[in-house]
Design a protein around this motif. Structure first.
Motif, short mmCIF file in Angstrom:
data_model
loop_
_atom_site.label_atom_id
_atom_site.label_comp_id
_atom_site.label_asym_id
_atom_site.label_seq_id
_atom_site.Cartn_x
_atom_site.Cartn_y
_atom_site.Cartn_z
N THR A 138 0.87 -1.19 0.00
CA THR A 138 0.00 0.00 0.00
C THR A 138 0.90 1.23 0.00
OG1 THR A 138 -1.71 -1.14 1.29
CG2 THR A 138 -1.83 1.27 1.23
N ILE A 139 0.72 2.09 -1.00
CA ILE A 139 1.50 3.32 -1.08
C ILE A 139 0.58 4.49 -0.71
CG2 ILE A 139 2.88 4.83 -2.55
CD1 ILE A 139 3.52 2.38 -4.28
N ILE A 140 0.95 5.18 0.35
CA ILE A 140 0.18 6.35 0.78
C ILE A 140 0.84 7.60 0.19
CG2 ILE A 140 -0.65 7.73 2.74
CD1 ILE A 140 -1.85 4.88 2.64
N LEU A 141 0.05 8.35 -0.59
CA LEU A 141 0.54 9.60 -1.16
C LEU A 141 0.17 10.70 -0.18
CD1 LEU A 141 -0.49 9.08 -4.89
CD2 LEU A 141 1.61 8.44 -3.77
N ASP A 142 1.17 11.19 0.51
CA ASP A 142 0.91 12.11 1.61
C ASP A 142 0.91 13.57 1.16
OD1 ASP A 142 0.55 12.90 4.30
OD2 ASP A 142 2.70 13.39 4.39
N ARG A 181 2.36 -0.79 9.89
CA ARG A 181 2.38 -1.92 8.96
C ARG A 181 3.56 -1.89 8.01
NH1 ARG A 181 -2.50 -1.35 10.60
NH2 ARG A 181 -3.48 -3.32 11.16
N GLU A 182 4.24 -3.03 7.93
CA GLU A 182 5.43 -3.12 7.07
C GLU A 182 5.11 -3.04 5.59
OE1 GLU A 182 8.13 -6.27 7.69
OE2 GLU A 182 8.52 -5.70 9.79
N SER A 183 3.91 -3.46 5.21
CA SER A 183 3.57 -3.48 3.78
C SER A 183 3.11 -2.10 3.29
CB SER A 183 2.48 -4.52 3.51
OG SER A 183 1.32 -4.18 4.23
N PHE A 184 3.22 -1.08 4.14
CA PHE A 184 2.85 0.28 3.74
C PHE A 184 4.10 1.12 3.50
CE2 PHE A 184 -1.73 1.40 4.80
CZ PHE A 184 -2.17 0.09 4.90
N ALA A 185 4.00 2.03 2.51
CA ALA A 185 5.06 3.02 2.29
C ALA A 185 4.40 4.38 2.14
CB ALA A 185 5.83 2.67 1.02
N VAL A 186 5.06 5.41 2.61
CA VAL A 186 4.53 6.77 2.50
C VAL A 186 5.43 7.59 1.59
CG1 VAL A 186 3.90 8.88 3.76
CG2 VAL A 186 3.57 6.64 4.85
N ILE A 187 4.79 8.30 0.65
CA ILE A 187 5.52 9.16 -0.29
C ILE A 187 5.06 10.59 -0.09
CG2 ILE A 187 5.58 9.80 -2.74
CD1 ILE A 187 5.53 6.95 -3.47
N ASP A 192 5.72 17.54 -8.33
CA ASP A 192 4.98 17.42 -9.59
C ASP A 192 4.73 15.94 -9.94
OD1 ASP A 192 7.21 16.39 -11.14
OD2 ASP A 192 8.04 18.40 -11.03
N ILE A 193 3.88 15.72 -10.92
CA ILE A 193 3.41 14.37 -11.25
C ILE A 193 4.58 13.42 -11.54
CG2 ILE A 193 2.14 13.05 -13.03
CD1 ILE A 193 0.15 15.39 -13.16
N GLU A 194 5.55 13.91 -12.33
CA GLU A 194 6.66 13.05 -12.74
C GLU A 194 7.55 12.68 -11.55
OE1 GLU A 194 8.42 10.54 -15.00
OE2 GLU A 194 6.57 11.56 -15.58
N THR A 195 7.77 13.64 -10.65
CA THR A 195 8.59 13.37 -9.46
C THR A 195 7.92 12.31 -8.59
OG1 THR A 195 9.29 15.67 -9.52
CG2 THR A 195 9.69 14.49 -7.46
N VAL A 196 6.61 12.46 -8.39
CA VAL A 196 5.89 11.50 -7.55
C VAL A 196 5.87 10.12 -8.24
CG1 VAL A 196 3.68 10.99 -6.41
CG2 VAL A 196 4.51 13.34 -6.51
N HIS A 197 5.69 10.11 -9.55
CA HIS A 197 5.68 8.84 -10.30
C HIS A 197 7.00 8.09 -10.11
CE1 HIS A 197 4.98 5.88 -13.37
NE2 HIS A 197 5.87 6.38 -14.20
N LYS A 198 8.10 8.83 -10.16
CA LYS A 198 9.42 8.20 -9.97
C LYS A 198 9.52 7.58 -8.59
CE LYS A 198 12.24 10.65 -13.31
NZ LYS A 198 12.69 12.03 -13.52
N LYS A 199 8.97 8.27 -7.59
CA LYS A 199 9.00 7.74 -6.22
C LYS A 199 8.15 6.47 -6.12
CE LYS A 199 9.54 12.23 -3.93
NZ LYS A 199 8.85 13.22 -3.09
#
Ligand code: TMP
Length: 210
Positions: A138-142, A181-187, A192-199
């Motif tokens: 699960t990727i949380i976009l913060d 939770r270990e299966s979670f990551a926060v970004i 901008d869209i491209e920077t977040v996409h790379k992450k």
């Protein structure tokens, strides 16, 4: 070059506060998967089944301002249970990678934490309704709640209308959930869209799926 074989049959969720950009990021991730020749299906929760789309309309209609938090929990869960049975189970059985725009993490953050229903109670109900509760990743976009909502250049739906205090709590709920939770990551999704996409790609590529 990331090892893409490990992505087959995996269940990946993008989630976060309103306006965090998860729908765009889910689309970019799916396009990337397709370029990597990873068979992929993507869905939005709530929605993407006939029943789920009808429930979505009830949930988001500003007409239903009287809706209680327990009613929200059960309706979101009903839409999700249908999506699980009708779409996600067959896709995972076909060894596809499944990318979801929101999931149970949203019910935990919105109804469970911001709405005061209780995250543990939400998870308990989910265990009764879903064969599988947590995704592989699960990727949380913060984003800050105010910044997120200011990105939505349209009329707010019923959930978006709940106000800054509610939405700041939603953000805290996501961060709390991710911490546990270990299966979670926060970004950090303020870029901008491209920077977040790379992450996003970095997290997906490095995920151990343990
Ligand atoms: P979306 O437009 O981002 O797909 O989500 C619809 C709205 O529903 C959004 O404001 C978040 C909210 N929501 C909840 O409150 N609980 C949930 O379980 C889910 C999936 C979404």
């Amino acid at each position: 070059m990331p090892e893409t074989k490990k992505l087959t049959g995996k269940f990946i969720v993008l989630d976060g506060p309103d306006g965090c950009g998860k729908t765009t990021q889910a689309r970019l991730l799916v396009e990337w998967m397709q370029r990597q020749k990873v068979p992929t299906d993507s869905f939005r929760d709530p929605g993407d089944t006939t029943i789920g789309e009808e429930i979505r309309q009830i949930l988001l209609s500003p007409q239903h301002s009287a809706m209680s938090t327990p009613a929200e929990v059960l309706l979101y869960m009903a839409a999700r249970a249908q999506l699980w049975t009708e779409k996600i189970t067959p896709a995972l059985a076909a060894n596809k990678c499944v990318v979801l725009d929101r999931w149970l993490s949203s019910t935990c953050a919105y109804q469970g934490y911001a709405g005061g229903f209780g995250m543990d109670k939400v998870i308990k109900i989910a265990r009764e309704c879903l064969e599988r509760v947590w995704p592989d990743l699960t990727i949380i976009l913060d984003v800050d709640a105010k910044a997120g909502l200011s990105r939505l250049h349209r009329q707010f739906d019923r959930m978006e209308q709940k106000g800054d205090i509610y939405h700041e709590k939603v953000r805290q709920g996501f961060l709390l959930l991710a911490k546990e939770r270990e299966s979670f990551a926060v970004i950090d999704a303020t870029g901008d869209i491209e920077t977040v996409h790379k992450k996003v790609l970095q997290i997906v590529s490095q995920a151990s799926f343990g």
